[in-house]
Design a protein around this motif. Structure first.
Motif, PDB file in Angstrom:
ATOM      1  N   ARG A 143      80.098  53.457 -19.634  1.00 29.30           N
ATOM      2  CA  ARG A 143      81.522  53.467 -19.319  1.00 29.30           C
ATOM      3  C   ARG A 143      81.910  54.791 -18.666  1.00 29.30           C
ATOM      4  O   ARG A 143      81.162  55.781 -18.744  1.00 29.30           O
ATOM      5  CB  ARG A 143      82.345  53.217 -20.583  1.00 29.30           C
ATOM      6  CG  ARG A 143      82.123  51.830 -21.185  1.00 29.30           C
ATOM      7  CD  ARG A 143      82.970  51.601 -22.423  1.00 29.30           C
ATOM      8  NE  ARG A 143      82.757  50.282 -23.001  1.00 29.30           N
ATOM      9  CZ  ARG A 143      83.443  49.182 -22.674  1.00 29.30           C
ATOM     10  NH1 ARG A 143      84.405  49.264 -21.752  1.00 29.30           N
ATOM     11  NH2 ARG A 143      83.195  48.034 -23.257  1.00 29.30           N
ATOM     12  N   ARG A 187      85.726  60.231 -23.694  1.00 27.72           N
ATOM     13  CA  ARG A 187      85.077  59.903 -24.958  1.00 27.72           C
ATOM     14  C   ARG A 187      83.915  58.953 -24.688  1.00 27.72           C
ATOM     15  O   ARG A 187      84.035  58.016 -23.893  1.00 27.72           O
ATOM     16  CB  ARG A 187      86.074  59.235 -25.901  1.00 27.72           C
ATOM     17  CG  ARG A 187      87.258  60.116 -26.296  1.00 27.72           C
ATOM     18  CD  ARG A 187      88.326  59.316 -26.988  1.00 27.72           C
ATOM     19  NE  ARG A 187      87.816  58.666 -28.207  1.00 27.72           N
ATOM     20  CZ  ARG A 187      88.475  57.715 -28.855  1.00 27.72           C
ATOM     21  NH1 ARG A 187      89.649  57.275 -28.416  1.00 27.72           N
ATOM     22  NH2 ARG A 187      87.943  57.193 -29.953  1.00 27.72           N
ATOM     23  N   HIS A 190      83.934  54.743 -24.050  1.00 32.45           N
ATOM     24  CA  HIS A 190      85.321  54.369 -23.787  1.00 32.45           C
ATOM     25  C   HIS A 190      85.566  54.299 -22.282  1.00 32.45           C
ATOM     26  O   HIS A 190      84.889  54.954 -21.496  1.00 32.45           O
ATOM     27  CB  HIS A 190      86.292  55.363 -24.421  1.00 32.45           C
ATOM     28  CG  HIS A 190      86.433  55.222 -25.899  1.00 32.45           C
ATOM     29  ND1 HIS A 190      85.432  55.615 -26.775  1.00 32.45           N
ATOM     30  CD2 HIS A 190      87.445  54.717 -26.665  1.00 32.45           C
ATOM     31  CE1 HIS A 190      85.827  55.369 -28.019  1.00 32.45           C
ATOM     32  NE2 HIS A 190      87.040  54.828 -27.970  1.00 32.45           N
TER      33      HIS A 190
END
Length: 265
Positions: A143, A187, A190
């Motif tokens: 991600r 993060r 995420h």
């Protein structure tokens, strides 16, 4: 809307990126003490045209130049300025985009004018490593937050420098700036999931003084905004355009086939 590029489109962007990378290699021996920043603009613009391409930034939001040239505490988006002479120990970031037959590429690189210093060498080493830590996370299934965290964790927690957050990477092609936004902080696990066919830029900007904050300035007479480090410390930036593929990230603006061997198409 995020567009996924075909193998043909990625190959075209790789050719565009090769022209861009060659222009940066050309600059390595050209940027010297006493040089006018306008000379850098002309060198890059002429080089791009000589290779059958155009400078993509010209005309975007009224911008008139092929390059952005940012010096010392200037983080990004400063312009080439006639009469501004480079001095020994200056840190100069040259950022530009190339359009070759409709295929776009984007890359920034930071250079030292004349003699370097231990402070400058460390800033450049940290920023360059941050770029490649981000690239390594540009894997199918990861991600956007994985890219950002790898950069942020290294710059802030290990190198104790300032990881600029307000300015980000982006998708690219056929327009210069497209979705998705690529943040240089985040993060793990995420954010948007990365897919094969995405082509993005990763372009960390690092302030040597430890503050991640920037301030907006305006160039006189032309009403153009650019950014400086809030603590007025030296800033650096390294940027590549890369394709996300099933076999890993592929750098399309590589300047070093040996160093980047694992990331080449």
């Amino acid at each position: 809307m995020i567009t996924l590029k075909s193998a043909r489109e990625i190959a075209g962007m790789n050719k565009s990126g090769a022209i861009l990378a060659a222009a940066h290699r050309m600059l390595r021996d050209k940027i010297v003490v006493g040089m006018d920043t306008w000379e850098i603009e002309q060198l890059v613009d002429n080089f791009i045209q000589a290779h059958g391409a155009t400078a993509s930034e010209k005309g975007v939001d009224g911008y008139k130049y092929a390059t952005c040239i940012s010096i010392n505490d200037e983080v990004a988006h400063a312009i080439p300025r006639k009469g501004l002479k480079l001095k020994n120990h200056d840190v100069v970031t040259v950022d530009f985009c190339v359009n070759w037959q409709g295929y776009q590429s984007d890359s920034a690189w930071t250079y030292v004018v004349g003699e370097s210093t231990p402070e400058i060498e460390r800033l450049l080493a940290v920023t360059h490593k941050a770029l490649y830590l981000g690239i390594e996370q540009a894997q199918v299934g990861n991600r956007v937050g994985d890219i950002g965290y790898a950069i942020q964790n290294y710059v802030e927690n290990q190198a104790h420098m300032g990881d600029v957050r307000e300015l980000i990477g982006h998708g690219i092609g056929p327009s210069v700036h497209e979705e998705p936004d690529i943040f240089h902080y985040g993060r793990p696990h995420h954010g948007l999931r990365l897919r094969a066919g995405m082509v993005i830029t990763i372009e960390p900007m690092v302030n040597a003084g430890g503050s991640s904050h920037i301030e907006t300035k305006v160039m006189p007479k032309i009403d153009w905004e650019y950014y400086v480090s809030a603590d007025r410390s030296l800033a650096a930036q390294f940027e590549h355009t890369l394709a996300i593929t099933a076999t890993g990230p592929k750098i399309l603006t590589s300047q070093d086939n040996v160093f980047d061997q694992k990331y080449l198409l």
